[in-house]
Design a protein around this motif. Structure first.
Motif, mmCIF file in Angstrom:
data_model
loop_
_atom_site.group_PDB
_atom_site.id
_atom_site.type_symbol
_atom_site.label_atom_id
_atom_site.label_comp_id
_atom_site.label_asym_id
_atom_site.label_seq_id
_atom_site.Cartn_x
_atom_site.Cartn_y
_atom_site.Cartn_z
ATOM 1 N N ILE A 77 0.836 -1.201 0.000
ATOM 2 C CA ILE A 77 0.000 0.000 0.000
ATOM 3 C C ILE A 77 0.873 1.253 0.000
ATOM 4 N N LEU A 78 1.975 1.228 0.735
ATOM 5 C CA LEU A 78 2.867 2.381 0.793
ATOM 6 C C LEU A 78 3.469 2.681 -0.577
ATOM 7 N N VAL A 79 3.940 1.644 -1.270
ATOM 8 C CA VAL A 79 4.519 1.840 -2.606
ATOM 9 C C VAL A 79 3.479 2.414 -3.563
ATOM 10 N N LEU A 80 2.270 1.866 -3.536
ATOM 11 C CA LEU A 80 1.220 2.331 -4.430
ATOM 12 C C LEU A 80 0.778 3.755 -4.074
ATOM 13 N N PHE A 81 0.786 4.071 -2.782
ATOM 14 C CA PHE A 81 0.464 5.438 -2.356
ATOM 15 C C PHE A 81 1.494 6.426 -2.907
ATOM 16 N N LEU A 82 2.758 6.047 -2.907
ATOM 17 C CA LEU A 82 3.807 6.905 -3.456
ATOM 18 C C LEU A 82 3.622 7.114 -4.960
ATOM 19 N N VAL A 83 3.112 6.091 -5.643
ATOM 20 C CA VAL A 83 2.819 6.220 -7.078
ATOM 21 C C VAL A 83 1.774 7.306 -7.304
ATOM 22 N N VAL A 84 0.730 7.305 -6.489
ATOM 23 C CA VAL A 84 -0.331 8.307 -6.621
ATOM 24 C C VAL A 84 0.207 9.704 -6.324
ATOM 25 N N ILE A 85 0.996 9.846 -5.261
ATOM 26 C CA ILE A 85 1.555 11.141 -4.906
ATOM 27 C C ILE A 85 2.463 11.669 -6.015
ATOM 28 N N HIS A 86 3.294 10.793 -6.568
ATOM 29 C CA HIS A 86 4.164 11.188 -7.676
ATOM 30 C C HIS A 86 3.341 11.685 -8.860
ATOM 31 N N LEU A 297 14.216 4.670 -28.177
ATOM 32 C CA LEU A 297 14.990 5.885 -28.432
ATOM 33 C C LEU A 297 14.325 7.093 -27.780
ATOM 34 N N ARG A 298 13.012 7.217 -27.936
ATOM 35 C CA ARG A 298 12.308 8.342 -27.332
ATOM 36 C C ARG A 298 12.325 8.239 -25.804
ATOM 37 N N MET A 299 12.210 7.025 -25.273
ATOM 38 C CA MET A 299 12.264 6.865 -23.822
ATOM 39 C C MET A 299 13.626 7.270 -23.278
ATOM 40 N N PHE A 300 14.689 6.905 -23.989
ATOM 41 C CA PHE A 300 16.033 7.317 -23.577
ATOM 42 C C PHE A 300 16.139 8.844 -23.548
ATOM 43 N N ASN A 301 15.572 9.495 -24.540
ATOM 44 C CA ASN A 301 15.621 10.957 -24.587
ATOM 45 C C ASN A 301 14.892 11.571 -23.396
ATOM 46 N N ASN A 302 13.728 10.999 -23.052
ATOM 47 C CA ASN A 302 12.976 11.513 -21.902
ATOM 48 C C ASN A 302 13.711 11.274 -20.586
ATOM 49 N N ILE A 303 14.409 10.141 -20.500
ATOM 50 C CA ILE A 303 15.170 9.847 -19.290
ATOM 51 C C ILE A 303 16.312 10.842 -19.128
ATOM 52 N N GLY A 314 1.790 6.808 -16.746
ATOM 53 C CA GLY A 314 0.831 6.668 -17.837
ATOM 54 C C GLY A 314 0.902 7.730 -18.897
ATOM 55 N N VAL A 315 1.986 8.528 -18.914
ATOM 56 C CA VAL A 315 2.152 9.574 -19.927
ATOM 57 C C VAL A 315 2.930 9.004 -21.105
ATOM 58 N N ASP A 316 2.476 9.293 -22.303
ATOM 59 C CA ASP A 316 3.121 8.785 -23.506
ATOM 60 C C ASP A 316 4.522 9.379 -23.656
ATOM 61 N N SER A 317 5.396 8.657 -24.362
ATOM 62 C CA SER A 317 6.750 9.155 -24.595
ATOM 63 C C SER A 317 6.750 10.433 -25.427
ATOM 64 N N PHE A 318 5.671 10.650 -26.177
ATOM 65 C CA PHE A 318 5.466 11.915 -26.900
ATOM 66 C C PHE A 318 4.241 12.599 -26.281
ATOM 67 N N ILE A 348 11.613 3.989 -15.428
ATOM 68 C CA ILE A 348 12.538 5.101 -15.206
ATOM 69 C C ILE A 348 12.044 6.357 -15.922
ATOM 70 N N GLU A 349 11.487 6.183 -17.132
ATOM 71 C CA GLU A 349 10.984 7.334 -17.874
ATOM 72 C C GLU A 349 9.830 8.007 -17.146
ATOM 73 N N GLU A 350 8.913 7.224 -16.606
ATOM 74 C CA GLU A 350 7.715 7.784 -15.989
ATOM 75 C C GLU A 350 7.944 8.246 -14.554
ATOM 76 N N PHE A 351 8.767 7.508 -13.797
ATOM 77 C CA PHE A 351 8.926 7.807 -12.374
ATOM 78 C C PHE A 351 10.275 8.432 -12.022
ATOM 79 N N GLY A 352 11.239 8.370 -12.928
ATOM 80 C CA GLY A 352 12.564 8.863 -12.599
ATOM 81 C C GLY A 352 13.344 7.841 -11.790
#
Length: 421
Positions: A77-86, A297-303, A314-318, A348-352
């Motif tokens: 629950i703690l991990v999932l709560f952090l997902v929502v906060i992020h 390639l696009r995910m690497f650029n976003n990272i 849940g955000v697209d790479s574009f 890594i792309e979505e959450f850092g």
């Protein structure tokens, strides 16, 4: 009906989720109307309310075990709560990410809680029911082998009664992974060998490369890990391979491969290239780069641009080109599909790197639970991770991810049940 069915008990709730997945993924050529869309959220909400009601009220009145907040449940629950906060604070689209995160958290916690509230015997029985359901879907699909409806999506890949060849291939692969432990540790396993043979042909006909590769690597990885355990344990876990049925099948396969080696390599090349649609592809690496290279390639650029905090769940790479459908009354997004492969990069792309590190720890702990559950648990966790290397579906309960999450939560909740399959 499924929303009501979820109130009859934890097993019924899990099956309601499973049937929701089935209706979402039904072949449009045989379904009576449009594919199920927003209706699935009614099942999700009803299932969540059913879990809360059963835990808070039914358990206190009748003495039936409710959902207990054990240490591992609290950690989840703690991990999932952090997902929502992020999602609320750091996302490129906060409202979109937070809604997706809330839906994922509700579905994941509901299914996990339902599995956890069952007894070990009930979990074993339910896993068998799920396997029989998947096998039923697969064998009913055989009636469409000679029909254009069975190849509706692209004309060459077999999809059966499901809406995409990729969906059908992963479904067959998941059923295969649930069957493999029965081949390994049961002496009377000829029928399971026969079913696996049929399933292997169907995976090939579906042209779903990620399905075939995931089964292979999951089985090989599980076997290698268990080979490092004590000899006594190996003899117990793999006693089925010493049966007369297994010996006959292995020898027969060796003969078939040696006699038809050139034909098999030619067909394998067609499988790698999806019938030639992906060009001249001859091995796994080329197939992977051809199908997922542009996404990576696009995910690497976003990272590189957002290394520590990410772009949002849940955000697209574009993100600037996302097709977001907004409810005309409430003004909130109700649909925003994304296409991503390679789950580790997507995390890594979505959450850092910071929040992504927490999620990787969670995934590692899940693998440890699969190991403690035995051969069946570890193979299912490995399969989940490998199939998400091609389609990042573990955090997306809106489609194929619902089936994957349902099976995955079953492993997480069953790690103390022993080695029963």
């Amino acid at each position: 009906m499924l929303a009501v069915f979820a109130w009859f008990g934890a097993q019924q709730l899990i099956m309601a989720m499973l049937f929701s997945w089935f209706f979402i993924m039904l072949n449009p050529g045989i379904s009576p109307g449009e594919t199920v869309g927003a209706e699935k959220y009614l099942v999700f909400i009803s299932s969540a309310l059913s879990t809360i009601f059963r835990s808070l009220f039914v358990s206190s009145i009748s003495g039936v075990d409710g959902v207990t907040l054990r240490k591992e449940t609290f950690s989840l629950i703690l991990v999932l709560f952090l997902v929502v906060i992020h999602s609320l604070v750091l996302s490129y689209y906060p409202i979109l990410s937070s809604l997706k995160a809330i839906i994922f958290v509700v579905v994941f916690c509901t299914i996990f809680s339902a599995w956890s509230s069952l007894s070990p015997e009930q979990r074993v029985s339910l896993r068998l029911e799920i396997l029989l359901f998947l096998c039923s879907v697969i064998f009913i699909s055989l009636f469409l082998l000679g029909s254009p409806v069975g190849y509706l999506a692209n004309g060459s890949g077999f999809q059966g009664i499901l809406n995409q060849p990729q969906v059908f291939g992963v479904t067959v692969a998941l059923a295969s992974i649930m069957i493999f432990p029965r081949i390994f540790n049961k002496r009377k396993n000829l029928r399971w060998w026969l079913i696996i043979s049929i399933f292997s042909v169907l995976i090939f006909l579906s042209e779903a490369r990620i399905a075939g590769f995931s089964v292979f690597f999951a089985v090989v990885s599980t076997i290698l890990i268990f080979m490092f355990k004590s000899r006594r344990r190996i003899n117990v876990e793999f006693r089925g391979l010493g049966s007369s049925s297994s010996t006959f099948v292995i020898v027969l396969l060796a003969v078939i491969v040696s006699v038809n080696f050139s034909f098999i390599t030619s067909e394998a090349s067609q499988y790698f290239s999806k019938g030639g649609r992906d060009g001249d592809v001859e091995n796994i690496a080329e197939a992977f780069i051809e199908s997922r290279g542009f996404l990576m390639l696009r995910m690497f650029n976003n990272i590189v641009e957002h290394p520590f905090l990410g772009i949002g769940f849940g955000v697209d790479s574009f993100p600037e080109t996302m097709a977001i459908v907004v409810d005309p009354v409430l003004g909130v997004p109700i649909s925003a599909p994304v296409e991503k492969g390679v789950l580790p990069l997507a995390i890594i792309e979505e959450f850092g790197m910071v929040m992504g590190g927490v999620i990787f720890i969670f995934l590692f702990m899940a693998l440890c639970r699969g190991y403690r559950a035995g051969l069946w648990g570890m193979s299912l966790v490995f399969f989940t991770y490998f199939v998400n290397m091609g389609e990042a579906m573990l955090f997306s309960p809106g489609g194929m991810g619902l089936l994957v999450i349902t099976i995955f939560c079953g492993v997480l909740a069953s790690w103390r049940d022993g080695k029963k399959i």
